[in-house]
Write a protein that holds these residues in place. Structure first.
Motif, PDB file in Angstrom:
ATOM      1  N   SER A 152       0.833  -1.205   0.000  1.00  0.00           N
ATOM      2  CA  SER A 152       0.000   0.000   0.000  1.00  0.00           C
ATOM      3  C   SER A 152       0.869   1.257   0.000  1.00  0.00           C
ATOM      4  O   SER A 152       2.060   1.215   0.300  1.00  0.00           O
ATOM      5  CB  SER A 152      -0.904   0.017   1.237  1.00  0.00           C
ATOM      6  N   GLU A 153       0.244   2.389  -0.300  1.00  0.00           N
ATOM      7  CA  GLU A 153       0.958   3.661  -0.291  1.00  0.00           C
ATOM      8  C   GLU A 153       1.503   3.960   1.106  1.00  0.00           C
ATOM      9  O   GLU A 153       2.608   4.470   1.249  1.00  0.00           O
ATOM     10  CB  GLU A 153       0.035   4.784  -0.768  1.00  0.00           C
ATOM     11  N   THR A 154       0.747   3.621   2.130  1.00  0.00           N
ATOM     12  CA  THR A 154       1.206   3.823   3.507  1.00  0.00           C
ATOM     13  C   THR A 154       2.446   2.977   3.775  1.00  0.00           C
ATOM     14  O   THR A 154       3.418   3.458   4.376  1.00  0.00           O
ATOM     15  CB  THR A 154       0.085   3.448   4.505  1.00  0.00           C
ATOM     16  N   GLU A 155       2.438   1.731   3.331  1.00  0.00           N
ATOM     17  CA  GLU A 155       3.595   0.858   3.528  1.00  0.00           C
ATOM     18  C   GLU A 155       4.815   1.370   2.762  1.00  0.00           C
ATOM     19  O   GLU A 155       5.939   1.288   3.255  1.00  0.00           O
ATOM     20  CB  GLU A 155       3.259  -0.576   3.091  1.00  0.00           C
ATOM     21  N   ILE A 156       4.596   1.908   1.587  1.00  0.00           N
ATOM     22  CA  ILE A 156       5.701   2.467   0.805  1.00  0.00           C
ATOM     23  C   ILE A 156       6.299   3.662   1.533  1.00  0.00           C
ATOM     24  O   ILE A 156       7.522   3.774   1.663  1.00  0.00           O
ATOM     25  CB  ILE A 156       5.229   2.851  -0.609  1.00  0.00           C
ATOM     26  N   ASN A 157       5.443   4.540   2.047  1.00  0.00           N
ATOM     27  CA  ASN A 157       5.937   5.679   2.818  1.00  0.00           C
ATOM     28  C   ASN A 157       6.705   5.214   4.055  1.00  0.00           C
ATOM     29  O   ASN A 157       7.726   5.803   4.408  1.00  0.00           O
ATOM     30  CB  ASN A 157       4.797   6.608   3.222  1.00  0.00           C
TER      31      ASN A 157
END
Length: 133
Positions: A16-21
């Motif tokens: 997810s985008e959160t995990e990437i961040n």
């Protein structure tokens, strides 16, 4: 002398985008603590990273990176001893579809590649250009 490794990889499809961040932030904190300098970029499902530091630390980190299930299809661009460090810290960035990156951003990231020999610099610049555009 410093040691450097650069690679590109594809993010796991379920990342997810959160995990990437989180990956970007964790990398920046951990690498700064270990005197690892470099650059980690994420764009459109792909990672691009340059890491530099003490040889054994960099080799160990790359081994851990290679085993990380959050990405796959690692392609090592170069691995070599470098005379001068290119980075004065560790920079991570998320290049999203919304972001407007242009020539100045490319030049900002590219100036860090000046310490590389010509073939490594050319190959890395081409990949960096693809991330920015």
């Amino acid at each position: 002398m410093r040691y450097a490794i650069s690679y590109v990889s594809s993010a796991a499809r379920d990342l997810s985008e959160t995990e990437i961040n989180d990956v970007l932030k964790e990398s920046e904190i951990r690498n700064n603590q270990k005197d690892i300098t470099g650059l980690l970029l994420y764009s459109e499902g792909n990672f691009f990273q340059v890491i530099e530091g003490e040889k054994e630390i960099i080799k160990s980190l790359y081994s851990d990176i290679n085993k990380d299930s959050r990405h796959f299809n690692l392609i090592k661009l170069f691995e070599k001893t470098i005379q001068n460090e290119a980075y004065d810290g560790y920079k991570s960035d998320f290049i999203s579809e919304d972001a407007r990156y242009g020539r100045s951003d490319f030049k900002y990231y590219q100036h860090y590649l000046e310490v590389l020999d010509k073939p490594a610099k050319q190959a890395t610049s081409q990949i960096l250009r693809a991330f920015i555009q």
